[in-house]
Structure formats: structure tokens, C-alpha cells
Design a protein around this motif. Structure first.
Motif, PDB file in Angstrom:
ATOM      1  N   ILE A 178      15.838  79.087  84.950  1.00 47.22           N
ATOM      2  CA  ILE A 178      15.902  79.981  83.111  1.00 47.22           C
ATOM      3  C   ILE A 178      14.389  80.075  82.825  1.00 47.22           C
ATOM      4  CG2 ILE A 178      16.510  78.779  80.905  1.00 47.22           C
ATOM      5  CD1 ILE A 178      19.270  77.553  81.573  1.00 47.22           C
ATOM      6  N   ALA A 236      21.268  69.691  90.127  1.00 48.95           N
ATOM      7  CA  ALA A 236      21.230  70.376  90.061  1.00 48.95           C
ATOM      8  C   ALA A 236      20.653  71.410  88.121  1.00 48.95           C
ATOM      9  CB  ALA A 236      22.727  70.449  90.097  1.00 48.95           C
ATOM     10  N   ALA A 237      20.234  69.998  87.475  1.00 48.81           N
ATOM     11  CA  ALA A 237      20.171  70.783  86.217  1.00 48.81           C
ATOM     12  C   ALA A 237      18.051  71.053  86.307  1.00 48.81           C
ATOM     13  CB  ALA A 237      20.229  69.306  85.151  1.00 48.81           C
ATOM     14  N   SER A 263      18.823  85.843  89.307  1.00 48.88           N
ATOM     15  CA  SER A 263      19.096  85.547  90.085  1.00 48.88           C
ATOM     16  C   SER A 263      18.421  84.564  90.700  1.00 48.88           C
ATOM     17  CB  SER A 263      20.248  85.710  91.601  1.00 48.88           C
ATOM     18  OG  SER A 263      19.714  86.919  92.110  1.00 48.88           O
ATOM     19  N   GLU A 303      17.514  72.622  88.676  1.00 49.16           N
ATOM     20  CA  GLU A 303      17.511  73.696  89.456  1.00 49.16           C
ATOM     21  C   GLU A 303      17.725  74.669  88.377  1.00 49.16           C
ATOM     22  OE1 GLU A 303      19.047  76.628  93.199  1.00 49.16           O
ATOM     23  OE2 GLU A 303      19.730  74.292  92.980  1.00 49.16           O
ATOM     24  N   GLU A 304      18.451  74.755  88.133  1.00 51.79           N
ATOM     25  CA  GLU A 304      18.910  75.500  86.366  1.00 51.79           C
ATOM     26  C   GLU A 304      17.590  75.677  85.158  1.00 51.79           C
ATOM     27  OE1 GLU A 304      21.741  78.447  85.010  1.00 51.79           O
ATOM     28  OE2 GLU A 304      21.288  76.954  86.818  1.00 51.79           O
TER      29      GLU A 304
END
Length: 371
Positions: A151, A143-144, A209, A146-147
Motif C-alpha cells: 500500500i 501478511a499484514a 501489484s 507485506e500488505e
């Protein structure tokens, strides 16, 4: 007796593989146990299992050749992690290593990204690591990633939009000066475009998004920055076309009999509208605007707000006096909107050429497919 993997781990591993990330298990368990867990998680897709005894029997050269084919290391001690990290780095991989014990500290320090367990991890492991995983969950690492990709993409969109807008404004003013024409905009109009028109849409792009294929792309080369060739081409294409369209409009207005102040006001409005169109095009440097034109709620609100302010500047006498505008007729709007609408097709053509690989001289259908 069994210590089953968490239910979300298999989906996280699948997402890793789609994103071009190779997950590897390093465990002290027996090879049979490790293999059973690996098969359950989908790790053993053509990869092999190596034990500490086999690892110790390999020379560095042999291990360097085999490290890319190993999916599971079984019956190993934390000391073997350091050798695995070093071998992967020799192959050019960016290595993220997890660990929780004191003996994991050297491997955590050696890895490009050391990730310590926040719950079960020792103080030494947390000090040696770059990141601490607060929930000790592998899915949180994915998840990190992907984040982080989202960003990075949004920073790129923000910069592409602002720099392309500046290129268009500088090109317009410089082009008029070189052509011996009067300045196309007043200082107040330029200031408004820079501070107001470019500001809110750019901030909205920074919170855009993620794209649908974000975790289906290969990892980005860490040695390449934001300004890759496709990004530069898109910025220059949008900026130069904006300058050309507005300069052509300004020149035509002067020759067609409009007064200087009227031509400046209409060029100002046309530039603002072009910037609004650009904001939607720069939501992606690869995908067409038509795939998902209006999913960014904040961008839509920013554009609507800026349009309302623009109408106030054009039609309210107080703002007309400040910004040097006048009440535009239907004909005036038609003349302004026509060149403003040309920016989107130009940027779409640039993206299409990039997707087809024509800028790199590739033949469509030959070679690698662009991700």
C-alpha cells in the motif's frame, strides 16, 4: 504431549528475516521445550535462550547490550515482556508485541504496535493493543506487513506520477511565458490533461501489484516520508524533461511554419503521450521498466482507453471544435511521438544512477549494496 507450531509459521518467520524483521519468542515454557520449538522454526540462528532467572540477574545496562542477541525468552512471566520491549526500543527498534492476557496489557501498550489475540485474547489485552489478530495466527501479521508495504509503495507511485505530471505542465506553461511565447495549450486542453489523462492511470497505479522483492527489503525508517531524495529526483527528472521536450517541440513548430493552433494541438497530444509513458516508468522508483513492462492490467486498460479518447479528440470534428485539435497526418504523428518517447530513457537513466549510488557519490562496487 506436544503443542506443535502451525505449519505456516516457519515460512512466515523466514519471510520476516528476509524483510529485516527480527522475530523473538517469549514463552513460559521450559528452556528445553522452547529451544526445541525454536530450532524447529529456525529461530535459533546464532541467537541465545535466556530464562527469567538470567533476565532478573542482569542489570539494565547489561540487558541493553544483550537484547539484540536473544532469540528466545523462556520461563518468563508477562511482566518481563515490558522490560524486553523497553530494551529493544532503546536500541532504536520498532517493536510489535503480541499478547492475550491481562498481564500483557502494559507491554502491548508500551510497544510501538501492540497486537492482541482476537480469539483467546482478553478484553483488557484488546483494549491496550493497536491491532487485534482475528485468527490468532502469526503468519497473518507477516501478511499484514507485506500488505502495508504494498500500500505504501502504491501511494508513492500514485503521488510520484501526479506530481511529476504537474511539474511538467507547470514548467511548460511557465517556460513559454518566460520565453515570450504564446501559451502552448488552451485552458480546455490543460483541464483535460489534469482530469482525464492523469486520472485513470494514477488510479491504476494505486492498485498496482507488489514488486517481487517487496519482502526482501530492509524496513523503512519511520522518520522518512514518501518524498525521499530518490523519489524527488525521479519526479523532478520526469517533470522537467517533460516540460523541456514539449517546450522545444512547441518552439520548433512555430519556427518551422506551423500555425499557432496547430502547434498548440500537437504540443497537447505530445504531452498526453509523455504522461502515458511516465505511468509505466513510475511503477517503480528503483527497478527498470524493462524487467516487467506490462503486468498491471488496469494500467494497460486505462492507457488503451485514454488512447482511444485521444484519437477521438484528434479525428472527430465535434471534439476538434471543443479541444482545438485537427486531423494529424503521419508526419505530424512522427514529429509528436519522437519527443514523447524520450521520457522513458531519461527516467531509466535516473533510476540507473540511483541504483549505482552515483547521486550519493559512491563508487560502483564499493560500500553497501542497494537493496
Amino acid at each position: 504431549m506436544i503443542d506443535p507450531p502451525r505449519p505456516e509459521v516457519k515460512a512466515a518467520i523466514d519471510k520476516c528475516e528476509q524483510a529485516g524483521i527480527m522475530p523473538v519468542m517469549i514463552t513460559g515454557d521450559h528452556p528445553v521445550t522452547a529451544g526445541a520449538v525454536g530450532r524447529e522454526l529456525g529461530l535459533l540462528k546464532g541467537g541465545r535462550i535466556i530464562t527469567a532467572r538470567e533476565l532478573d540477574a542482569m542489570s539494565d545496562a547489561e540487558f541493553d547490550r544483550e537484547v539484540g542477541n536473544v532469540a528466545i525468552y523462556a520461563r518468563v512471566s508477562p511482566a518481563h515482556k515490558l522490560r524486553v520491549v523497553s530494551a529493544l526500543q532503546k536500541q532504536g527498534h520498532i517493536v510489535a508485541m503480541t499478547g492475550d492476557g491481562v498481564n500483557d496489557a502494559p507491554a502491548l501498550k508500551k510497544a510501538d504496535i501492540g497486537i492482541a489475540m482476537g480469539i483467546t485474547g482478553t478484553d483488557v489485552a484488546r483494549e491496550a493493543a493497536v491491532m487485534t489478530l482475528t485468527d490468532d495466527n502469526f503468519a497473518s501479521i507477516v501478511a499484514a506487513v507485506e500488505e502495508g508495504r504494498a500500500i505504501f509503495d502504491n501511494i508513492k507511485k500514485y503521488l510520484m506520477y501526479l506530481l511529476s505530471a504537474n511539474i511538467g505542465e507547470i514548467g511548460l506553461m511557465a517556460g513559454a511565458a518566460l520565453a515570450g511565447l504564446p501559451l502552448p495549450m488552451t485552458a480546455v486542453q490543460i483541464l483535460y490533461v489534469n482530469l482525464a489523462t492523469d486520472g485513470l492511470p494514477a488510479l491504476a497505479l494505486a492498485g498496482d501489484s507488489p514488486e517481487a522483492d517487496l519482502m526482501r527489503r530492509p524496513p523503512r525508517n519511520p522518520r522518512t516520508g514518501i518524498f525521499t531524495r530518490p523519489v524527488i529526483r525521479l519526479m523532478l527528472g520526469g517533470g522537467l524533461w517533460s516540460a523541456l521536450a514539449n517546450l522545444s517541440l512547441f518552439t520548433w513548430l512555430l519556427k518551422a511554419g506551423w500555425g499557432l493552433s496547430e502547434a498548440m494541438a500537437m504540443t497537447f497530444v505530445a504531452l498526453v503521450l509523455i504522461e502515458f509513458s511516465k505511468a509505466y516508468n513510475f511503477r517503480s522508483d528503483r527497478r527498470s521498466l524493462l524487467t516487467r513492462p506490462f503486468p498491471n492490467r488496469w494500467l494497460n486498460l486505462a492507457i488503451l482507453w485514454e488512447l482511444a479518447v485521444l484519437l477521438a479528440i484528434v479525428y472527430i470534428p465535434f471534439f476538434q471544435m471543443l479541444f482545438g485539435t485537427f486531423s494529424l497526418s503521419v508526419l505530424d504523428w512522427t514529429i509528436i511521438v519522437a519527443p514523447a518517447l524520450t521520457i522513458s530513457p531519461v527516467l531509466e537513466i535516473v533510476k540507473w544512477l540511483e541504483r549505482r549510488g552515483l547521486f550519493a557519490g559512491k563508487v560502483p562496487g564499493a560500500g553497501e549494496e542497494r537493496s
